[in-house]
Scaffold this active site. Structure first.
Site, short mmCIF file in Angstrom:
data_model
loop_
_atom_site.label_atom_id
_atom_site.label_comp_id
_atom_site.label_asym_id
_atom_site.label_seq_id
_atom_site.Cartn_x
_atom_site.Cartn_y
_atom_site.Cartn_z
N ASN A 1 3.03 -3.22 12.00
CA ASN A 1 1.76 -2.99 11.31
C ASN A 1 1.14 -1.70 11.85
OD1 ASN A 1 -0.10 -4.16 9.33
ND2 ASN A 1 -1.55 -4.25 11.02
N THR B 1 0.83 -1.21 0.00
CA THR B 1 0.00 0.00 0.00
C THR B 1 0.86 1.25 0.00
OG1 THR B 1 -0.20 -0.11 2.42
CG2 THR B 1 -2.00 -1.07 1.12
N ARG C 1 -8.97 -4.89 2.62
CA ARG C 1 -9.90 -4.85 3.75
C ARG C 1 -9.98 -3.52 4.50
NH1 ARG C 1 -8.29 -9.91 2.92
NH2 ARG C 1 -9.87 -11.54 3.14
N HIS D 1 0.24 -16.26 -2.86
CA HIS D 1 -0.98 -16.08 -3.66
C HIS D 1 -0.69 -15.87 -5.14
CE1 HIS D 1 -2.94 -14.65 0.35
NE2 HIS D 1 -2.91 -15.98 0.24
N ASP E 1 2.07 -8.58 -6.63
CA ASP E 1 2.53 -7.50 -7.49
C ASP E 1 3.97 -7.61 -7.97
OD1 ASP E 1 4.08 -6.57 -5.17
OD2 ASP E 1 2.15 -5.84 -4.41
#
Length: 252
Positions: free
Chosen positions: A223, A33, A41, A126, A111
């Site tokens: 985080n 991000t 989310r 993923h 990505d």
């Protein structure tokens, strides 16, 4: 949870890194991000945007098989983001690997930014938007081919060799994670003398369950918001992962 200042957190993290030689990093959407890629989310994430179908349904295997054109309309608009670059977190992890301190990156992101930054040993749980394969003959296609397929008559990328539908090498809902990738990630975590977890809420399973394989005493969580693993961490930092890792010095 740490209530220390930024400098105190960085200093403590620096000591842990300097005393380690087999570090593994496990990261989620929060790592990307900061490069401008939306997460799923958060308040502005993909799951909170309105489409004809819920995003969770669109990126499922059954939806892909039933409505590939609608899948690709969403996929090209929301999951293919060009012009993005690695941020300080990606770059620092690659530097730590080059110095022989960090042995593996385990990521939930699709990505390819870790590789773009220079990381070599990356387990992409993923998959990746950069890899695409014909479902029939398994021919490889790059991300530009998928983008260009928006101009095809049905909006679906078809193999130029056999005409089959080309599918992104990403793990959709209802699909299993790659077994070899999972085994490699588990092995890396088991052998780690330090585990850094960053940019993830630890809410996506089975990926989040990988941290249970770590048995060391140097678990670090970075985080912006609290996670379920904070209490078990030796150091928990609620801050930008790029800001924190960017301040670390790599001492060989």
């Amino acid at each position: 949870m740490s209530d220390k200042s930024f400098d105190e957190n960085v200093a403590e993290l620096q000591k842990l890194i300097d005393s380690s030689c087999n570090i593994v990093f496990f990261g989620g959407a929060g790592v990307s991000t900061e490069s401008g890629i939306p997460d799923f989310r958060s308040t502005d994430g993909l799951y909170n945007q309105k489409w004809q179908y819920p995003p969770e349904q669109i990126i499922s295997r059954s939806f892909f098989d039933a409505k590939p054109a609608e899948f690709y309309r969403f996929y090209r608009e929301k999951l293919i983001i060009k012009g993005i670059k690695p941020n300080p977190a990606h770059l620092k992890l690659a530097e730590l690997e080059m110095a022989g301190k960090l042995r593996a990156v385990i990521t939930q992101n699709i990505d390819g930014l870790h590789q773009a930054a220079g990381s070599r040993n990356v387990f992409e749980l993923h998959g990746s938007t950069l890899r695409n394969f014909c479902m029939n003959c398994h021919a490889f296609y790059d991300i530009d081919f998928i983008t260009a397929s928006a101009g095809s008559p049905d909006g679906i990328p078809h193999c130029t060799k056999c005409g089959g539908i080309v599918k992104p090498d990403v793990v959709l809902y209802e699909e299993c994670l790659n077994e070899a990738c999972m085994e490699g990630a588990v092995r890396a975590i088991r052998n780690a003398d330090m585990l850094i977890i960053g940019g993830t809420s630890l809410s996506v399973y089975p990926a989040a369950g990988l941290i249970d394989y770590y048995s060391g005493n140097k678990l670090v969580l970075i985080n912006k918001s609290p996670t379920s693993g904070d209490l078990a961490a030796r150091l928990s930092i609620h801050d930008s992962i790029g800001r924190i890792l960017g301040a670390i010095k790599v001492n060989k």
